[in-house]
Design a protein around this motif. Structure first.
Motif, short mmCIF file in Angstrom:
data_model
loop_
_atom_site.label_atom_id
_atom_site.label_comp_id
_atom_site.label_asym_id
_atom_site.label_seq_id
_atom_site.Cartn_x
_atom_site.Cartn_y
_atom_site.Cartn_z
N VAL A 100 -10.26 -47.40 42.94
CA VAL A 100 -9.49 -47.04 44.13
C VAL A 100 -10.35 -46.88 45.38
CG1 VAL A 100 -7.95 -45.31 45.14
CG2 VAL A 100 -7.70 -45.92 42.73
N THR A 101 -11.34 -45.98 45.33
CA THR A 101 -12.01 -45.52 46.55
C THR A 101 -12.61 -46.65 47.38
OG1 THR A 101 -12.49 -43.38 45.51
CG2 THR A 101 -13.78 -43.97 47.45
N ALA A 123 -15.67 -39.97 37.53
CA ALA A 123 -15.61 -39.56 38.94
C ALA A 123 -14.17 -39.20 39.29
CB ALA A 123 -16.11 -40.69 39.83
N LYS A 124 -13.98 -38.02 39.87
CA LYS A 124 -12.61 -37.56 40.09
C LYS A 124 -12.53 -36.52 41.20
CE LYS A 124 -8.56 -36.43 37.29
NZ LYS A 124 -7.82 -35.87 38.43
N LEU A 125 -11.44 -36.59 41.99
CA LEU A 125 -11.13 -35.54 42.95
C LEU A 125 -10.49 -34.38 42.19
CD1 LEU A 125 -9.54 -37.68 45.82
CD2 LEU A 125 -11.94 -37.03 45.50
N THR A 126 -10.83 -33.14 42.60
CA THR A 126 -10.34 -31.99 41.85
C THR A 126 -9.99 -30.82 42.77
OG1 THR A 126 -12.53 -30.97 41.59
CG2 THR A 126 -11.87 -32.57 39.92
N ILE A 127 -9.21 -29.88 42.22
CA ILE A 127 -9.09 -28.53 42.76
C ILE A 127 -9.71 -27.63 41.69
CG2 ILE A 127 -7.59 -26.69 43.59
CD1 ILE A 127 -7.48 -29.15 45.35
N ALA A 128 -10.77 -26.93 42.05
CA ALA A 128 -11.51 -26.13 41.07
C ALA A 128 -11.38 -24.65 41.39
CB ALA A 128 -12.98 -26.54 41.04
N VAL A 129 -11.46 -23.84 40.35
CA VAL A 129 -11.42 -22.38 40.49
C VAL A 129 -12.51 -21.79 39.61
CG1 VAL A 129 -8.95 -22.31 41.00
CG2 VAL A 129 -9.72 -22.12 38.61
N GLY A 160 -11.38 -38.02 52.48
CA GLY A 160 -10.29 -38.53 51.65
C GLY A 160 -9.70 -37.46 50.77
N LEU A 161 -10.55 -36.56 50.28
CA LEU A 161 -10.08 -35.45 49.46
C LEU A 161 -9.16 -34.54 50.26
CD1 LEU A 161 -10.05 -33.58 47.01
CD2 LEU A 161 -12.33 -32.76 47.69
N THR A 162 -9.48 -34.32 51.53
CA THR A 162 -8.64 -33.49 52.39
C THR A 162 -7.29 -34.15 52.62
OG1 THR A 162 -10.60 -32.61 53.50
CG2 THR A 162 -8.49 -32.39 54.65
N GLU A 163 -7.30 -35.44 52.82
CA GLU A 163 -6.05 -36.18 53.01
C GLU A 163 -5.18 -36.09 51.76
OE1 GLU A 163 -4.46 -40.73 53.99
OE2 GLU A 163 -6.60 -40.31 53.80
N SER A 233 -14.61 -44.93 38.05
CA SER A 233 -15.94 -45.24 37.54
C SER A 233 -16.88 -45.48 38.71
CB SER A 233 -15.89 -46.49 36.65
OG SER A 233 -15.07 -46.27 35.52
N ILE A 234 -18.15 -45.12 38.52
CA ILE A 234 -19.16 -45.34 39.55
C ILE A 234 -20.02 -46.54 39.13
CG2 ILE A 234 -21.01 -44.33 40.92
CD1 ILE A 234 -20.03 -41.58 40.11
#
Length: 300
Positions: A100-101, A123-129, A160-163, A233-234
């Motif tokens: 994608v990216t 490789a992945k966008l996340t919301i972490a706690v 892109g993560l913010t979007e 994948s990277i």
């Protein structure tokens, strides 16, 4: 016995020539590159601000310089990197996210580049706690927002993560009542460090791979609606002539693999303590602590 001055002069000239030749030979040998069919000079293009690519590039620079290569790292944004690879101005870059990216760049320049394969497929966008937070899924976050002070801490507004967080995560999981703070990645990490030290809950936008996973006790919130997309994948992408110019290195990079934990530890060593733009000592220390893995990069 005395020699004529002309003979002595001729002998001196010959001796000097011989010594010069020896010195020249020694210099040539000292400056020789790897004895494996590869060219000596290599330029690795690195995306500005992409920590995993910086880490992988610095690692390979150190490894290859041990082998006699002359490695230059050149930092740029993705667009000029892919353009430069397509024209042969750069030799290789190690941080292409697919499918994608960086899809649009591969569609535009892919026929003039070579894909050397993926070295990480998580490789992945996340919301972490924080790991002991009272939620495990984004579906639980809205109802428990008070536990996080009603705040979700983000990174740069233009990322892109913010979007994805603004347009997908917040509306799909009903997080409109949370205060979504965007500023910068260093600011987010500073908040994360402070919350961890204070034993407080915190929710941040993050991505894998990132050294924060090695530095702090974190967990990713499950994303059952797929708002942040699937794992990518990277890949390493190279110029069209790369395999011809660097046949041995091409094989090494095609076999290159680095799991998230090992990458996290390298990034943590580099970015959480080392001086900015002076990663050499941190990388050297990490290599000494991971010698078996590093030696395996250039075998086979």
């Amino acid at each position: 016995m005395k020699f004529p001055r002309t003979l002595l002069t001729a002998f001196s000239a010959a001796a000097m020539l011989a010594l010069s030749g020896c010195a020249g030979g020694a210099s040539t040998e000292a400056s020789a590159g790897p004895d494996n069919g590869d060219k000596k000079d290599l330029t690795i293009a690195v995306f500005n601000g992409w920590d995993e690519g910086i880490a992988a590039s610095e690692l390979w620079k150190a490894v290859l310089e041990e082998k006699g290569y002359n490695v230059a790292l050149e930092y740029a944004a993705p667009a000029p990197v892919y353009s430069g690879l397509s024209t042969g101005d750069y030799d290789v870059t190690l941080d292409t996210w697919l499918p994608v990216t960086h899809k649009s760049y591969i569609e535009k320049y892919g026929s003039d580049m070579e894909d050397l394969g993926a070295w990480n497929d998580e490789a992945k966008l996340t919301i972490a706690v924080n790991k002991d937070a009272p939620v495990d899924s984004l579906e639980e976050l809205a109802a428990n927002s008070g536990a996080f002070g009603g705040r979700l801490v983000g990174i740069e507004p233009g990322a892109g993560l913010t979007e994805a967080t603004t347009n997908k995560v917040i509306p799909e999981y009903g997080l409109e009542d949370m205060d979504y703070l965007t500023s910068s990645t260093p600011a987010m990490l500073s908040e994360l460090k402070a919350a961890t030290a204070a034993g407080e809950n915190i929710a941040v936008t993050l991505w894998r791979p990132h050294w924060a996973y090695d530095a702090f006790p974190l967990k990713d919130l499950k994303d059952p609606k797929g708002a942040l997309g699937a794992a990518e994948s990277i890949h390493s992408f190279a110029s069209k002539s790369f395999t011809q110019d660097f046949p041995t290195l091409a094989g090494w990079l095609q076999n290159f693999a680095m799991d998230p934990e090992k990458l996290f530890s390298l990034e943590n060593a580099m970015f959480n303590g080392a001086k900015a733009d002076d990663y050499g000592p941190a990388v050297t220390q990490w290599i000494s602590e991971n010698r078996d893995y590093v030696d395996g990069l250039t075998q086979g």
